[in-house]
Design an enzyme around this catalytic site. Structure first.
Site, short mmCIF file in Angstrom:
data_model
loop_
_atom_site.label_atom_id
_atom_site.label_comp_id
_atom_site.label_asym_id
_atom_site.label_seq_id
_atom_site.Cartn_x
_atom_site.Cartn_y
_atom_site.Cartn_z
N ARG A 168 19.93 18.76 22.81
CA ARG A 168 20.61 19.73 23.68
C ARG A 168 21.99 19.23 24.06
O ARG A 168 22.95 20.00 24.16
CB ARG A 168 19.78 19.99 24.93
CG ARG A 168 18.56 20.86 24.68
CD ARG A 168 17.62 20.83 25.87
NE ARG A 168 18.25 21.30 27.08
CZ ARG A 168 18.01 20.81 28.29
NH1 ARG A 168 17.16 19.83 28.47
NH2 ARG A 168 18.62 21.31 29.35
N SER A 183 12.37 20.30 30.79
CA SER A 183 12.86 18.94 30.59
C SER A 183 12.60 18.09 31.83
O SER A 183 12.04 17.00 31.76
CB SER A 183 14.36 18.99 30.28
OG SER A 183 14.93 17.73 30.40
N LYS A 187 8.95 15.23 32.54
CA LYS A 187 9.05 13.80 32.89
C LYS A 187 8.37 13.52 34.23
O LYS A 187 7.75 12.49 34.43
CB LYS A 187 10.52 13.37 32.96
CG LYS A 187 11.18 13.31 31.60
CD LYS A 187 12.64 12.91 31.70
CE LYS A 187 13.53 13.99 32.25
NZ LYS A 187 14.54 14.55 31.38
N1 URA Z 1 18.05 16.61 33.84
C1 URA Z 1 17.07 16.59 32.91
O1 URA Z 1 16.25 15.68 32.87
N2 URA Z 1 17.01 17.60 32.05
C2 URA Z 1 17.87 18.63 32.07
O2 URA Z 1 17.74 19.52 31.27
C3 URA Z 1 18.89 18.65 33.04
C4 URA Z 1 18.96 17.60 33.92
#
Ligand code: URA
Length: 430
Positions: A168, A183, A187
């Site tokens: 990206r 995203s 995490k």
């Molecule tokens: N932080 C992330 O981890 N992913 C994103 O897409 C934008 C900010």
């Protein structure tokens, strides 16, 4: 299942099934789907969007694409903060040790620079010797023993996001609500948290430019987090002028050091950091509602946040003596004001893009960043300047001497009247 067919369906505005989303995510994690197909998929999502249901499926598939942290060894509540990305946004470097010094466990897994925004991992790696690439076991042990680890995503943790994030960054597909939601939260689910604090940035230098888009992103994150059992507090904050006075990895570490030692208090940076730290401290049960920000300030004033930062840097192999000196390299170029007035606006998006040209960010997927490259802003928002006053200095490590001061000067609007101070916290969602 044909990846080409899935891309076509999304391109044409179709709603993908759980199996189709899983096929893309599994292919991203295992490497069986090529970069060019993943890039096309990302662009299709960028244009066609995703329903809330698809976004949740994408998030959870990405979260399960790898291992999950086992933090049962720590007795404390585990809280992390994540930002959607800004320019000069060094909040994590300051907030994580503040929160950990209040007895809350902070297993912070961060990203590298994305688009025009910086990444916490690149900043930490500008400390000589600092190891951000920790194994899951190292993160688990360090959080149990020290209460804090700040690490990059390893191969094991949400590997699908790791690959998609890097793609990206170089395919102009960052500014997408479902992609940002998935995203970030993939995490955070893999971190096994008790609570999450989100900083959704809004404004010309954020991925969400309008307040409407920022609210939609905040709602999307809150919905997917809440539906999957992760309590989430969100602040929508202004991303207009740079946060603090420095842009660029080592420069931002130096500024954070000075803030943690109580030597500097850049107003916009402090306001956002203390508000977010306050939310994290309250979510972690270390302060009563409404008192978290005061507790955060105390952690700076009594030195405990700074000591926690030092201990973490030392444990992760960083050179503490260099960190303590916090010396910044001499400027390649000092850019001066040509007219008198007040700094009424700073174009942080352009400054962020210019900083990439200096070496502070990446133009291609595996390009190295130059730790010392960056911009020091001398004329902050609302400051009065006269002709010849320095407005910013530039440390170039990539431009090869071809830096045009006009490009930097054009980022600063000098007006005849001082501007009103910006409202930094636009909304709190708890
Ligand atoms: N932080 C992330 O981890 N992913 C994103 O897409 C934008 C900010």
């Amino acid at each position: 299942m044909s990846i080409t067919e899935i891309i076509r369906r999304k391109r044409d505005g179709g709603e993908l099934s759980e199996a189709e989303i899983a096929a893309v995510v599994d292919g991203a994690a295992s490497g069986s789907v090529a970069d060019y197909q993943l890039s096309a998929f990302l662009m299709a999502v960028y244009f066609a969007g995703m329903t809330p249901g698809e976004t949740a499926l994408l998030t959870m598939a990405m979260a399960r694409s790898g291992a999950v942290l086992d933090l049962s060894g720590t007795g404390a509540l585990k809280v992390d903060k994540h930002s959607t990305g800004g320019v000069g946004d060094k909040v994590s470097l300051i907030l994580a040790p503040i929160v950990a010094s209040c007895g809350i466990a902070v297993p912070m897994i961060s990203g590298r620079g994305l688009g025009h925004t910086g990444g916490t991992v690149d900043k930490l790696e500008s400390i000589p010797g600092f190891r951000a690439m920790l194994s899951l076991e190292e993160v688990e042990r360090q959080v149990a023993e020290l209460g804090i680890a700040m690490a990059a995503q390893t191969e094991e943790l949400a590997p699908a996001d790791r690959r998609l994030y890097a793609l990206r960054d170089v395919t102009a597909t960052v500014e997408s609500l479902p992609l940002i939601t998935a995203s970030i939260l993939s995490k955070k689910f893999a971190e096994n948290l008790d609570a999450l604090v989100m900083d959704v940035k809004c404004g010309p230098a954020a991925f969400m430019r309008s307040e409407t888009d920022a609210r939609a992103l905040a709602a999307s994150i809150a919905e997917v987090a809440g539906a999957n059992g992760l309590p989430c507090r969100t602040l929508i904050t202004t991303m207009d002028a740079p946060l603090g006075r420095r842009i660029g990895n080592w420069h931002e570490v130096c500024e954070s050091v000075r803030v943690l030692r109580g030597e500097e208090e850049p107003p916009l940076l402090m306001e956002v950091t203390l508000a977010l730290a306050g939310e994290a401290i309250e979510a972690g049960g270390a302060a009563a509602p409404g008192e978290g920000a005061v507790r955060a300030r105390e952690a700076i004033a009594n030195g405990s946040a700074w000591q926690t930062f030092i201990r973490m840097v030392e444990r992760q192999g960083g050179d503490v003596a260099t960190l303590e000196r916090a010396e910044e390299p001499p400027a390649t170029l000092v850019v001066r004001s040509e007219r008198p007035g007040w700094v009424a606006a700073i174009d942080s998006l352009r400054l962020g893009l210019l900083s990439i040209g200096l070496g502070a960010g990446r133009r291609a997927m595996n390009e190295a960043v130059a730790p010392e490259a960056g911009i020091v802003v001398h004329a902050h928002l609302g400051q009065e300047v006269r002709p010849g006053d320095p407005i910013c200095s530039v440390v170039d490590r990539r431009g090869g001497g071809a830096i045009d001061p006009r490009a930097f000067r054009a980022c600063f609007t000098v007006s005849d009247a001082p501007p009103l101070p910006p409202a930094m916290i636009l909304q709190a969602l708890r």
